[in-house]
Motif scaffolding. Structure first.
Motif, mmCIF file in Angstrom:
data_model
loop_
_atom_site.group_PDB
_atom_site.id
_atom_site.type_symbol
_atom_site.label_atom_id
_atom_site.label_comp_id
_atom_site.label_asym_id
_atom_site.label_seq_id
_atom_site.Cartn_x
_atom_site.Cartn_y
_atom_site.Cartn_z
ATOM 1 N N LEU A 205 0.840 -1.212 0.000
ATOM 2 C CA LEU A 205 0.000 0.000 0.000
ATOM 3 C C LEU A 205 0.869 1.253 0.000
ATOM 4 C CD1 LEU A 205 -2.827 -1.116 2.465
ATOM 5 C CD2 LEU A 205 -3.150 -0.411 0.074
ATOM 6 N N MET A 206 1.980 1.219 0.755
ATOM 7 C CA MET A 206 2.897 2.368 0.752
ATOM 8 C C MET A 206 3.397 2.624 -0.671
ATOM 9 S SD MET A 206 3.236 3.704 3.741
ATOM 10 C CE MET A 206 2.830 3.274 5.447
ATOM 11 N N PHE A 207 3.762 1.547 -1.362
ATOM 12 C CA PHE A 207 4.289 1.720 -2.719
ATOM 13 C C PHE A 207 3.184 2.022 -3.734
ATOM 14 C CE2 PHE A 207 8.412 -0.009 -1.300
ATOM 15 C CZ PHE A 207 9.256 0.904 -1.944
ATOM 16 N N ALA A 208 1.960 1.555 -3.476
ATOM 17 C CA ALA A 208 0.849 1.894 -4.380
ATOM 18 C C ALA A 208 0.617 3.404 -4.333
ATOM 19 C CB ALA A 208 -0.414 1.141 -3.971
ATOM 20 N N ALA A 209 0.593 3.943 -3.103
ATOM 21 C CA ALA A 209 0.415 5.395 -2.953
ATOM 22 C C ALA A 209 1.585 6.131 -3.611
ATOM 23 C CB ALA A 209 0.325 5.753 -1.471
ATOM 24 N N ARG A 210 2.775 5.575 -3.448
ATOM 25 C CA ARG A 210 3.992 6.222 -3.996
ATOM 26 C C ARG A 210 3.991 6.223 -5.527
ATOM 27 N NH1 ARG A 210 7.844 3.859 -0.606
ATOM 28 N NH2 ARG A 210 7.082 5.486 0.792
ATOM 29 N N ALA A 211 3.535 5.121 -6.128
ATOM 30 C CA ALA A 211 3.506 5.035 -7.590
ATOM 31 C C ALA A 211 2.606 6.134 -8.158
ATOM 32 C CB ALA A 211 2.995 3.657 -8.012
ATOM 33 N N GLN A 212 1.454 6.305 -7.515
ATOM 34 C CA GLN A 212 0.512 7.346 -7.948
ATOM 35 C C GLN A 212 1.114 8.743 -7.755
ATOM 36 O OE1 GLN A 212 -2.366 6.280 -9.133
ATOM 37 N NE2 GLN A 212 -3.462 8.214 -9.404
ATOM 38 N N HIS A 213 1.778 8.901 -6.620
ATOM 39 C CA HIS A 213 2.389 10.176 -6.242
ATOM 40 C C HIS A 213 3.487 10.567 -7.230
ATOM 41 C CE1 HIS A 213 4.267 12.558 -2.650
ATOM 42 N NE2 HIS A 213 3.476 13.320 -3.359
ATOM 43 N N LEU A 214 4.316 9.583 -7.585
ATOM 44 C CA LEU A 214 5.407 9.848 -8.528
ATOM 45 C C LEU A 214 4.843 10.277 -9.877
ATOM 46 C CD1 LEU A 214 7.784 6.921 -7.590
ATOM 47 C CD2 LEU A 214 8.503 9.319 -7.793
ATOM 48 N N GLU A 215 3.845 9.507 -10.330
ATOM 49 C CA GLU A 215 3.323 9.761 -11.676
ATOM 50 C C GLU A 215 2.559 11.087 -11.751
ATOM 51 O OE1 GLU A 215 1.747 6.248 -13.556
ATOM 52 O OE2 GLU A 215 0.327 7.494 -14.674
ATOM 53 N N GLN A 216 1.772 11.366 -10.702
ATOM 54 C CA GLN A 216 0.897 12.547 -10.787
ATOM 55 C C GLN A 216 1.542 13.827 -10.279
ATOM 56 O OE1 GLN A 216 -2.836 11.598 -8.798
ATOM 57 N NE2 GLN A 216 -3.790 11.416 -10.820
ATOM 58 N N VAL A 217 2.458 13.719 -9.342
ATOM 59 C CA VAL A 217 2.963 14.941 -8.688
ATOM 60 C C VAL A 217 4.482 15.100 -8.808
ATOM 61 C CG1 VAL A 217 3.129 16.182 -6.482
ATOM 62 C CG2 VAL A 217 1.049 14.893 -7.024
ATOM 63 N N ILE A 218 5.218 14.108 -8.318
ATOM 64 C CA ILE A 218 6.669 14.307 -8.152
ATOM 65 C C ILE A 218 7.383 14.445 -9.496
ATOM 66 C CG2 ILE A 218 8.804 13.299 -7.230
ATOM 67 C CD1 ILE A 218 7.105 12.039 -4.992
ATOM 68 N N LEU A 219 7.180 13.500 -10.396
ATOM 69 C CA LEU A 219 7.910 13.553 -11.667
ATOM 70 C C LEU A 219 7.517 14.761 -12.512
ATOM 71 C CD1 LEU A 219 8.123 9.763 -12.573
ATOM 72 C CD2 LEU A 219 9.913 11.257 -11.711
ATOM 73 N N PRO A 220 6.204 15.056 -12.659
ATOM 74 C CA PRO A 220 5.867 16.257 -13.444
ATOM 75 C C PRO A 220 6.478 17.519 -12.850
ATOM 76 C CG PRO A 220 3.909 14.922 -13.062
ATOM 77 C CD PRO A 220 5.001 14.307 -12.262
ATOM 78 N N ALA A 221 6.497 17.624 -11.516
ATOM 79 C CA ALA A 221 7.054 18.834 -10.881
ATOM 80 C C ALA A 221 8.557 18.930 -11.153
ATOM 81 C CB ALA A 221 6.786 18.816 -9.378
ATOM 82 N N LEU A 222 9.276 17.839 -10.959
ATOM 83 C CA LEU A 222 10.728 17.871 -11.188
ATOM 84 C C LEU A 222 11.027 18.189 -12.651
ATOM 85 C CD1 LEU A 222 11.883 14.759 -9.080
ATOM 86 C CD2 LEU A 222 12.263 17.172 -8.526
ATOM 87 N N GLN A 223 10.243 17.585 -13.543
ATOM 88 C CA GLN A 223 10.478 17.813 -14.971
ATOM 89 C C GLN A 223 10.191 19.256 -15.363
ATOM 90 O OE1 GLN A 223 8.196 14.511 -16.336
ATOM 91 N NE2 GLN A 223 9.938 13.107 -16.100
ATOM 92 N N ALA A 224 9.284 19.902 -14.617
ATOM 93 C CA ALA A 224 8.975 21.309 -14.900
ATOM 94 C C ALA A 224 9.978 22.241 -14.218
ATOM 95 C CB ALA A 224 7.556 21.628 -14.445
ATOM 96 N N GLY A 225 10.936 21.679 -13.513
ATOM 97 C CA GLY A 225 11.982 22.507 -12.887
ATOM 98 C C GLY A 225 11.681 22.923 -11.463
#
Ligand code: T5A
Length: 209
Positions: free
Chosen positions: A69-89
């Protein structure tokens, strides 16, 4: 990837929420665009999973289910929030991340680190924090502070031994990842804790780390 990924870790009541706001303000004043978020959580799906994980009525969640469950939440978090934010600088400032899984599900629950690493590599690929601020303090003090602030959640109901293992796991992670880990003595006054954090951020923002 242009943005930086900063995580804040520590045991219960270490002062993560309090100091996250301080770090946020520091980075804004340094001219960074910052996305502040947390785990488990950070997305609508992740926040639902968080509710389930912290609910003290859910005593029967198995250790493996908790890990997944921790990693399920993390997978969603990475895809929706963390990676787009980092990629946008943007700089991403996250209240806990995978080190919490190593500390709580690994150290606390006794799940093998190699198993956690397999899921980490699968879910995250190459993504790891650039800087991890570990707020370290004796568990008795942290639990006392957390207890004065709110009712215990499902994790906070664990026995002291569990939290000793969590603390030790964090200290071990700091030892094996010295390039990104900075330990803050969180047992001192808030003013002193924030002095230590400012020094870490000053060096990090100046690119000396
Ligand atoms: N989890 C999470 C896992 O098991 N695996 C995982 O992979 C992940 C991501 C999440 C739970 O999930 C687990 C770990 C956690 O048990 P959480 O809300 O993120 O829960 O974590 P908690 O540790 O429960 O967070 P808390 O909100 O309890 O603690 P904080 O944020 O560390 O502490 P904070 O800032 O609320 O401070 C607590 C109190 O102390 C005071 C504050 O004012 C507040 O009242 N305080 C101080 N007092 C004196 N001196 C200082 N220096 C102080 N700093 C703060």
């Amino acid at each position: 990837m242009v943005g930086k990924f900063i995580t804040v870790e520590g045991g219960e009541g270490a002062g993560k929420s309090t100091n996250l706001d301080f770090i946020h303000q520091y980075l804004l004043q340094a001219g960074k665009k910052v996305v502040m978020t947390r785990e488990p959580g950070g997305t609508p799906v992740g926040e639902k999973i968080r509710e389930l994980l912290l609910d003290k009525q859910q005593a029967s969640i198995s250790d493996n289910a908790e890990l997944l469950l921790m990693f399920a939440a993390r997978a969603q978090h990475l895809e929706q929030v963390i990676l787009p934010a980092l990629q946008a600088g943007s700089w991403v400032l996250c209240d806990r991340f995978t080190d919490a899984t190593y500390a709580y599900q690994g150290g606390g629950r006794g799940i093998d680190n190699a198993r956690i690493a397999t899921i980490e590599n699968w879910v995250q690929g190459e993504i790891r924090p650039d800087l991890t601020v570990l707020l370290d303090l004796p568990i008795e003090e942290g639990l006392k502070r957390a207890g004065e602030r709110s009712e215990p959640d499902r994790f906070e109901q664990e026995k002291h031994d569990f939290f000793h293992r969590v603390r030790q796991a964090y200290l071990d992670l700091a030892k094996t990842n010295p390039e990104r880990y900075r330990i803050v003595d969180a047992s001192t006054s808030l003013v002193d804790v924030q002095k230590q954090i400012s020094h870490i951020l000053e060096t990090f923002c100046a690119g000396k780390e």
